[in-house]
Scaffold this motif. Structure first.
Motif, PDB file in Angstrom:
ATOM      1  N   UNK A   1      -2.616   8.151   7.309  1.00  0.00           N
ATOM      2  CA  UNK A   1      -3.947   8.592   6.874  1.00  0.00           C
ATOM      3  C   UNK A   1      -4.971   7.875   7.086  1.00  0.00           C
ATOM      4  N   UNK A   2      -4.973   6.584   7.287  1.00  0.00           N
ATOM      5  CA  UNK A   2      -5.820   5.615   7.398  1.00  0.00           C
ATOM      6  C   UNK A   2      -6.539   5.921   8.963  1.00  0.00           C
ATOM      7  N   UNK A   3      -5.993   6.379   9.768  1.00  0.00           N
ATOM      8  CA  UNK A   3      -6.255   6.644  11.165  1.00  0.00           C
ATOM      9  C   UNK A   3      -7.082   8.113  11.240  1.00  0.00           C
ATOM     10  N   UNK A   4      -6.947   9.070  10.350  1.00  0.00           N
ATOM     11  CA  UNK A   4      -7.461  10.438  10.527  1.00  0.00           C
ATOM     12  C   UNK A   4      -9.026  10.236  10.428  1.00  0.00           C
ATOM     13  N   UNK A   5      -9.526  10.917  11.386  1.00  0.00           N
ATOM     14  CA  UNK A   5     -11.086  10.988  11.526  1.00  0.00           C
ATOM     15  C   UNK A   5     -11.447  12.302  11.692  1.00  0.00           C
ATOM     16  N   UNK A   6     -12.825  12.605  11.654  1.00  0.00           N
ATOM     17  CA  UNK A   6     -13.322  13.807  11.922  1.00  0.00           C
ATOM     18  C   UNK A   6     -13.275  14.567  13.168  1.00  0.00           C
ATOM     19  N   UNK A   7     -12.531  13.768  14.018  1.00  0.00           N
ATOM     20  CA  UNK A   7     -12.046  14.212  15.391  1.00  0.00           C
ATOM     21  C   UNK A   7     -10.860  14.957  15.293  1.00  0.00           C
ATOM     22  N   UNK A   8     -10.183  14.961  14.287  1.00  0.00           N
ATOM     23  CA  UNK A   8      -9.026  15.723  14.109  1.00  0.00           C
ATOM     24  C   UNK A   8      -9.033  16.368  12.705  1.00  0.00           C
TER      25      UNK A   8
ATOM     26  N   UNK B   1       0.779  -1.188  -0.093  1.00  0.00           N
ATOM     27  CA  UNK B   1       0.182  -0.126   0.014  1.00  0.00           C
ATOM     28  C   UNK B   1       1.130   1.293  -0.161  1.00  0.00           C
ATOM     29  N   UNK B   2       0.166   2.427  -0.296  1.00  0.00           N
ATOM     30  CA  UNK B   2       0.857   3.688   0.044  1.00  0.00           C
ATOM     31  C   UNK B   2       0.101   4.489   0.812  1.00  0.00           C
ATOM     32  N   UNK B   3       0.919   5.391   1.848  1.00  0.00           N
ATOM     33  CA  UNK B   3       0.485   6.130   2.674  1.00  0.00           C
ATOM     34  C   UNK B   3       1.116   7.562   2.745  1.00  0.00           C
ATOM     35  N   UNK B   4       0.409   8.518   3.238  1.00  0.00           N
ATOM     36  CA  UNK B   4       0.834   9.898   3.554  1.00  0.00           C
ATOM     37  C   UNK B   4       0.695  10.028   5.020  1.00  0.00           C
ATOM     38  N   UNK B   5       1.848  10.580   5.769  1.00  0.00           N
ATOM     39  CA  UNK B   5       1.987  10.547   7.080  1.00  0.00           C
ATOM     40  C   UNK B   5       1.021  11.856   7.065  1.00  0.00           C
ATOM     41  N   UNK B   6      -0.115  11.919   7.963  1.00  0.00           N
ATOM     42  CA  UNK B   6      -0.962  12.994   8.111  1.00  0.00           C
ATOM     43  C   UNK B   6      -0.485  13.759   9.205  1.00  0.00           C
ATOM     44  N   UNK B   7      -0.335  15.216   9.071  1.00  0.00           N
ATOM     45  CA  UNK B   7      -0.078  15.788  10.664  1.00  0.00           C
ATOM     46  C   UNK B   7      -1.481  16.578  11.081  1.00  0.00           C
ATOM     47  N   UNK B   8      -1.604  16.198  12.234  1.00  0.00           N
ATOM     48  CA  UNK B   8      -3.139  16.392  12.758  1.00  0.00           C
ATOM     49  C   UNK B   8      -2.860  17.448  13.926  1.00  0.00           C
ATOM     50  N   UNK B   9      -4.193  18.199  14.041  1.00  0.00           N
ATOM     51  CA  UNK B   9      -4.242  19.126  15.008  1.00  0.00           C
ATOM     52  C   UNK B   9      -5.721  19.234  15.316  1.00  0.00           C
ATOM     53  N   UNK B  10      -6.216  19.724  16.445  1.00  0.00           N
ATOM     54  CA  UNK B  10      -7.476  19.888  16.879  1.00  0.00           C
ATOM     55  C   UNK B  10      -8.380  20.761  15.955  1.00  0.00           C
TER      56      UNK B  10
ATOM     57  N   UNK C   1      -4.515  10.039  18.061  1.00  0.00           N
ATOM     58  CA  UNK C   1      -5.860  10.906  17.526  1.00  0.00           C
ATOM     59  C   UNK C   1      -6.575  11.167  18.776  1.00  0.00           C
ATOM     60  N   UNK C   2      -6.898  10.228  19.902  1.00  0.00           N
ATOM     61  CA  UNK C   2      -7.451  10.664  20.912  1.00  0.00           C
ATOM     62  C   UNK C   2      -6.785  11.749  21.940  1.00  0.00           C
ATOM     63  N   UNK C   3      -5.595  11.777  21.904  1.00  0.00           N
ATOM     64  CA  UNK C   3      -4.981  13.111  22.767  1.00  0.00           C
ATOM     65  C   UNK C   3      -5.351  14.328  21.967  1.00  0.00           C
ATOM     66  N   UNK C   4      -5.117  14.217  20.538  1.00  0.00           N
ATOM     67  CA  UNK C   4      -5.294  15.597  19.972  1.00  0.00           C
ATOM     68  C   UNK C   4      -6.686  16.055  19.849  1.00  0.00           C
ATOM     69  N   UNK C   5      -7.625  14.966  19.541  1.00  0.00           N
ATOM     70  CA  UNK C   5      -8.962  15.460  19.840  1.00  0.00           C
ATOM     71  C   UNK C   5      -9.409  16.116  21.173  1.00  0.00           C
ATOM     72  N   UNK C   6      -8.639  15.851  22.083  1.00  0.00           N
ATOM     73  CA  UNK C   6      -9.205  16.177  23.421  1.00  0.00           C
ATOM     74  C   UNK C   6      -8.239  17.618  24.056  1.00  0.00           C
ATOM     75  N   UNK C   7      -7.282  17.957  23.167  1.00  0.00           N
ATOM     76  CA  UNK C   7      -6.345  19.088  23.498  1.00  0.00           C
ATOM     77  C   UNK C   7      -6.501  20.398  22.201  1.00  0.00           C
ATOM     78  N   UNK C   8      -6.907  21.233  22.658  1.00  0.00           N
ATOM     79  CA  UNK C   8      -6.980  22.221  21.654  1.00  0.00           C
ATOM     80  C   UNK C   8      -5.780  22.720  20.747  1.00  0.00           C
TER      81      UNK C   8
ATOM     82  N   UNK D   1       5.565  10.949  23.924  1.00  0.00           N
ATOM     83  CA  UNK D   1       5.652   9.632  23.025  1.00  0.00           C
ATOM     84  C   UNK D   1       4.375   8.877  23.497  1.00  0.00           C
ATOM     85  N   UNK D   2       3.736   8.375  22.300  1.00  0.00           N
ATOM     86  CA  UNK D   2       2.636   7.616  22.445  1.00  0.00           C
ATOM     87  C   UNK D   2       2.729   6.223  21.864  1.00  0.00           C
ATOM     88  N   UNK D   3       1.940   5.027  22.399  1.00  0.00           N
ATOM     89  CA  UNK D   3       2.440   4.044  21.823  1.00  0.00           C
ATOM     90  C   UNK D   3       1.596   3.346  20.874  1.00  0.00           C
TER      91      UNK D   3
END
Length: 278
Positions: A197-204, A98-107, A182-189, A174-176
Protein backbone atom coordinates in the motif's frame (compact mmCIF):
# COMPACT_ATOMS: atom_id res chain seq x y z
CA UNK A 1 42.31 3.05 -12.14
CA UNK A 2 40.83 6.18 -10.54
CA UNK A 3 37.68 4.22 -9.61
CA UNK A 4 39.82 1.52 -8.02
CA UNK A 5 41.76 4.08 -6.01
CA UNK A 6 38.54 5.80 -4.88
CA UNK A 7 36.98 2.50 -3.72
CA UNK A 8 40.20 1.59 -1.93
CA UNK A 9 40.13 4.91 -0.09
CA UNK A 10 36.47 4.38 0.91
CA UNK A 11 37.20 0.90 2.20
CA UNK A 12 40.29 2.16 4.04
CA UNK A 13 38.29 5.00 5.63
CA UNK A 14 35.56 2.60 6.77
CA UNK A 15 38.11 0.23 8.27
CA UNK A 16 39.84 3.02 10.17
CA UNK A 17 37.00 5.30 11.19
CA UNK A 18 33.69 3.46 11.31
CA UNK A 19 31.36 0.51 10.88
CA UNK A 20 29.35 -0.75 7.93
CA UNK A 21 25.72 -1.84 7.83
CA UNK A 22 24.61 -3.83 4.77
CA UNK A 23 20.83 -4.12 4.30
CA UNK A 24 19.21 -6.19 1.55
CA UNK A 25 15.80 -7.63 0.72
CA UNK A 26 12.19 -6.64 0.21
CA UNK A 27 11.20 -4.13 -2.44
CA UNK A 28 8.06 -3.43 -0.37
CA UNK A 29 10.11 -2.48 2.72
CA UNK A 30 12.62 -0.50 0.62
CA UNK A 31 10.88 2.94 0.92
CA UNK A 32 10.74 2.58 4.71
CA UNK A 33 14.39 1.50 4.90
CA UNK A 34 15.44 4.43 2.74
CA UNK A 35 13.94 6.87 5.26
CA UNK A 36 15.44 4.94 8.17
CA UNK A 37 18.96 5.02 6.68
CA UNK A 38 18.80 8.74 5.89
CA UNK A 39 17.97 9.55 9.52
CA UNK A 40 20.19 6.84 11.03
CA UNK A 41 23.29 8.15 9.28
CA UNK A 42 22.62 11.63 10.66
CA UNK A 43 22.53 10.09 14.13
CA UNK A 44 25.52 7.77 13.56
CA UNK A 45 27.78 9.43 10.95
CA UNK A 46 30.52 6.87 11.63
CA UNK A 47 28.34 4.09 10.14
CA UNK A 48 28.33 3.54 6.38
CA UNK A 49 24.99 1.95 5.43
CA UNK A 50 24.05 0.43 2.05
CA UNK A 51 20.61 -0.70 0.90
CA UNK A 52 19.38 -3.02 -1.88
CA UNK A 53 15.75 -3.88 -2.63
CA UNK A 54 15.82 -6.88 -4.98
CA UNK A 55 13.22 -8.95 -3.09
CA UNK A 56 12.66 -10.71 0.25
CA UNK A 57 14.17 -14.02 -0.93
CA UNK A 58 17.32 -12.20 -2.03
CA UNK A 59 17.72 -10.60 1.39
CA UNK A 60 17.16 -13.83 3.32
CA UNK A 61 19.66 -15.65 1.04
CA UNK A 62 22.20 -12.88 1.71
CA UNK A 63 21.67 -13.23 5.47
CA UNK A 64 22.15 -17.00 5.08
CA UNK A 65 25.49 -16.63 3.28
CA UNK A 66 26.67 -13.77 5.48
CA UNK A 67 26.73 -11.02 2.84
CA UNK A 68 24.31 -8.72 4.66
CA UNK A 69 23.66 -7.62 8.25
CA UNK A 70 19.91 -6.99 7.98
CA UNK A 71 17.35 -8.71 5.73
CA UNK A 72 14.12 -6.84 4.98
CA UNK A 73 11.19 -9.12 4.16
CA UNK A 74 7.50 -8.80 3.32
CA UNK A 75 6.92 -12.42 4.34
CA UNK A 76 7.99 -14.81 7.12
CA UNK A 77 10.67 -17.46 6.58
CA UNK A 78 9.74 -20.45 4.42
CA UNK A 79 10.01 -23.97 5.88
CA UNK A 80 13.05 -24.67 3.68
CA UNK A 81 14.79 -21.48 4.87
CA UNK A 82 14.20 -22.41 8.53
CA UNK A 83 15.62 -25.88 7.84
CA UNK A 84 18.69 -24.38 6.15
CA UNK A 85 19.10 -21.88 8.99
CA UNK A 86 19.21 -24.71 11.56
CA UNK A 87 21.57 -26.73 9.36
CA UNK A 88 23.96 -23.75 9.24
CA UNK A 89 23.67 -23.19 13.02
CA UNK A 90 22.22 -19.74 12.47
CA UNK A 91 19.39 -18.04 14.35
CA UNK A 92 17.46 -15.37 12.43
CA UNK A 93 15.53 -13.07 14.78
CA UNK A 94 12.23 -11.86 13.23
CA UNK A 95 11.16 -8.31 14.11
CA UNK A 96 7.72 -7.13 12.98
CA UNK A 97 8.38 -3.54 11.94
CA UNK A 98 5.13 -2.56 10.18
CA UNK A 99 1.82 -3.77 8.78
CA UNK A 100 0.72 -3.60 5.16
CA UNK A 101 -2.27 -4.35 2.99
CA UNK A 102 -1.48 -5.69 -0.49
CA UNK A 103 -3.37 -3.25 -2.71
CA UNK A 104 -5.01 -4.52 -5.91
CA UNK A 105 -4.52 -1.72 -8.44
CA UNK A 106 -6.07 -0.86 -11.81
CA UNK A 107 -5.95 2.13 -14.14
CA UNK A 108 -8.17 4.95 -12.75
CA UNK A 109 -10.13 5.08 -16.05
CA UNK A 110 -11.37 1.49 -15.72
CA UNK A 111 -14.94 1.46 -14.38
CA UNK A 112 -14.43 -0.89 -11.43
CA UNK A 113 -14.19 -0.21 -7.68
CA UNK A 114 -14.22 -3.65 -6.07
CA UNK A 115 -13.09 -7.19 -6.82
CA UNK A 116 -13.33 -10.51 -5.01
CA UNK A 117 -10.57 -12.95 -4.06
CA UNK A 118 -12.38 -15.55 -6.19
CA UNK A 119 -12.21 -13.28 -9.27
CA UNK A 120 -8.54 -12.51 -8.63
CA UNK A 121 -7.89 -16.26 -8.42
CA UNK A 122 -9.56 -16.77 -11.79
CA UNK A 123 -7.65 -13.89 -13.42
CA UNK A 124 -4.25 -14.98 -12.13
CA UNK A 125 -4.83 -18.68 -12.98
CA UNK A 126 -6.01 -17.75 -16.50
CA UNK A 127 -9.67 -18.80 -16.11
CA UNK A 128 -10.79 -15.20 -16.76
CA UNK A 129 -8.99 -13.34 -19.54
CA UNK A 130 -11.28 -10.40 -20.47
CA UNK A 131 -12.77 -7.60 -18.36
CA UNK A 132 -16.39 -8.26 -19.42
CA UNK A 133 -16.05 -11.68 -17.73
CA UNK A 134 -15.47 -9.82 -14.46
CA UNK A 135 -18.46 -7.53 -15.03
CA UNK A 136 -20.63 -7.42 -18.21
CA UNK A 137 -20.56 -3.60 -17.97
CA UNK A 138 -16.77 -3.58 -18.45
CA UNK A 139 -15.23 -3.55 -21.95
CA UNK A 140 -14.61 -6.78 -23.84
CA UNK A 141 -10.86 -6.26 -23.76
CA UNK A 142 -8.02 -8.58 -22.68
CA UNK A 143 -6.91 -8.21 -19.08
CA UNK A 144 -3.23 -7.22 -18.82
CA UNK A 145 -2.33 -8.78 -15.46
CA UNK A 146 1.00 -8.07 -13.80
CA UNK A 147 2.76 -9.80 -10.91
CA UNK A 148 5.98 -9.31 -8.96
CA UNK A 149 8.73 -11.81 -9.77
CA UNK A 150 9.48 -14.94 -7.74
CA UNK A 151 12.14 -13.21 -5.56
CA UNK A 152 9.38 -11.06 -4.08
CA UNK A 153 7.86 -11.72 -0.67
CA UNK A 154 4.68 -10.04 -1.91
CA UNK A 155 4.52 -12.67 -4.66
CA UNK A 156 4.78 -15.43 -2.03
CA UNK A 157 1.94 -13.90 0.03
CA UNK A 158 -0.14 -13.54 -3.17
CA UNK A 159 0.40 -17.25 -3.94
CA UNK A 160 -0.78 -18.15 -0.45
CA UNK A 161 -3.74 -15.79 -0.02
CA UNK A 162 -5.08 -15.56 -3.60
CA UNK A 163 -3.85 -18.53 -5.61
CA UNK A 164 -4.13 -20.99 -2.69
CA UNK A 165 -1.07 -22.81 -3.97
CA UNK A 166 -2.19 -22.98 -7.64
CA UNK A 167 0.25 -22.06 -10.41
CA UNK A 168 0.29 -18.62 -11.95
CA UNK A 169 -1.03 -18.49 -15.53
CA UNK A 170 1.69 -18.04 -18.21
CA UNK A 171 -0.39 -15.05 -19.40
CA UNK A 172 0.72 -13.06 -16.32
CA UNK A 173 3.59 -10.64 -16.91
CA UNK A 174 6.26 -10.72 -14.19
CA UNK A 175 7.89 -7.44 -13.15
CA UNK A 176 11.02 -6.86 -11.07
CA UNK A 177 9.77 -4.04 -8.85
CA UNK A 178 6.68 -2.48 -7.32
CA UNK A 179 7.46 0.80 -9.09
CA UNK A 180 7.44 -1.03 -12.44
CA UNK A 181 3.92 -2.31 -11.61
CA UNK A 182 2.69 1.21 -10.83
CA UNK A 183 4.11 2.55 -14.10
CA UNK A 184 2.71 -0.35 -16.16
CA UNK A 185 -0.81 -0.01 -14.74
CA UNK A 186 -0.81 3.79 -15.08
CA UNK A 187 -0.02 3.45 -18.81
CA UNK A 188 -2.46 0.63 -19.64
CA UNK A 189 -6.24 1.16 -19.32
CA UNK A 190 -6.87 -2.59 -19.07
CA UNK A 191 -4.15 -3.53 -16.59
CA UNK A 192 -4.32 -4.97 -13.08
CA UNK A 193 -1.54 -5.63 -10.55
CA UNK A 194 -0.90 -5.85 -6.81
CA UNK A 195 1.57 -3.99 -4.59
CA UNK A 196 2.29 -2.86 -1.06
CA UNK A 197 0.00 0.00 0.00
CA UNK A 198 2.98 2.34 0.44
CA UNK A 199 3.51 2.35 -3.33
CA UNK A 200 -0.04 3.38 -4.28
CA UNK A 201 -0.21 6.81 -5.94
CA UNK A 202 -2.93 8.78 -7.72
CA UNK A 203 -1.65 7.28 -10.98
CA UNK A 204 -3.57 4.08 -10.11
CA UNK A 205 -6.76 3.08 -8.28
CA UNK A 206 -6.72 0.68 -5.31
CA UNK A 207 -9.79 -1.59 -5.37
CA UNK A 208 -11.83 -2.86 -2.47
CA UNK A 209 -11.25 -6.59 -2.01
CA UNK A 210 -14.32 -8.62 -1.04
CA UNK A 211 -15.95 -5.21 -0.43
CA UNK A 212 -13.27 -4.10 2.09
CA UNK A 213 -11.07 -1.03 1.50
CA UNK A 214 -7.29 -1.30 2.17
CA UNK A 215 -7.37 1.30 4.97
CA UNK A 216 -5.21 1.52 8.09
CA UNK A 217 -8.15 0.56 10.32
CA UNK A 218 -9.16 -2.43 8.17
CA UNK A 219 -5.57 -3.72 7.98
CA UNK A 220 -4.98 -3.37 11.75
CA UNK A 221 -8.26 -5.15 12.56
CA UNK A 222 -7.47 -7.89 10.05
CA UNK A 223 -10.66 -7.17 8.09
CA UNK A 224 -8.85 -6.48 4.81
CA UNK A 225 -8.24 -9.97 3.35
CA UNK A 226 -4.75 -9.17 2.00
CA UNK A 227 -3.28 -7.78 5.25
CA UNK A 228 0.18 -8.89 6.38
CA UNK A 229 3.08 -7.98 8.72
CA UNK A 230 6.43 -6.74 7.38
CA UNK A 231 9.69 -8.03 8.89
CA UNK A 232 13.34 -7.28 9.52
CA UNK A 233 15.64 -10.26 10.27
CA UNK A 234 19.16 -10.34 11.71
CA UNK A 235 21.40 -13.27 12.62
CA UNK A 236 21.78 -13.70 16.40
CA UNK A 237 24.41 -16.45 15.95
CA UNK A 238 26.89 -13.72 14.94
CA UNK A 239 26.74 -12.57 18.57
CA UNK A 240 27.00 -16.01 20.23
CA UNK A 241 23.20 -16.03 20.42
CA UNK A 242 23.25 -13.06 22.79
CA UNK A 243 21.26 -9.88 22.09
CA UNK A 244 23.61 -7.28 20.49
CA UNK A 245 24.17 -4.18 22.61
CA UNK A 246 26.90 -1.95 21.25
CA UNK A 247 27.34 -2.15 17.49
CA UNK A 248 25.72 -0.74 14.35
CA UNK A 249 23.10 -3.52 14.15
CA UNK A 250 22.02 -2.90 17.76
CA UNK A 251 21.81 0.87 17.21
CA UNK A 252 19.84 0.40 13.98
CA UNK A 253 17.31 -1.97 15.59
CA UNK A 254 16.80 0.37 18.55
CA UNK A 255 16.18 3.23 16.13
CA UNK A 256 13.73 1.52 13.74
CA UNK A 257 11.58 0.28 16.65
CA UNK A 258 11.65 3.67 18.41
CA UNK A 259 8.78 6.19 18.11
CA UNK A 260 10.96 8.23 15.71
CA UNK A 261 11.66 5.19 13.52
CA UNK A 262 8.01 4.16 13.56
CA UNK A 263 6.95 7.65 12.45
CA UNK A 264 9.03 7.08 9.33
CA UNK A 265 7.05 3.87 8.69
CA UNK A 266 3.93 6.03 8.63
CA UNK A 267 5.65 8.60 6.40
CA UNK A 268 6.44 5.84 3.87
CA UNK A 269 2.73 5.00 3.63
CA UNK A 270 2.65 1.89 5.84
CA UNK A 271 1.22 1.16 9.29
CA UNK A 272 3.55 1.35 12.33
CA UNK A 273 3.81 -1.85 14.39
CA UNK A 274 4.49 0.13 17.58
CA UNK A 275 3.66 3.50 19.12
CA UNK A 276 4.85 6.72 17.52
CA UNK A 277 4.56 8.90 20.63
CA UNK A 278 7.55 9.46 22.92
Amino acid sequence: MRKFLFMSMVIFAVLIYGETLVIKGSNTVYPIAQLWIEQFQKMYPNVTATLEGAGSSTGISALMNGTCDIANSSRFLKAGEIEQMHKNNKYFVPLVIAYDGIAVIVNPTLGIDSISIETLYKIYTGQITEWNQVDPKLPKRPIAAYSRNTASGTFEVWLEKVLKGEKLSPRIQMLESSQAEIESVSKNQYAIAYTGMGYVTNQVKALKVNGIEPTVENVLKGKYPLSRPLFVFFDLSRFNNMWPEDNAIADYIRFILSPEGQKLVEKAGYIPAYGTEK
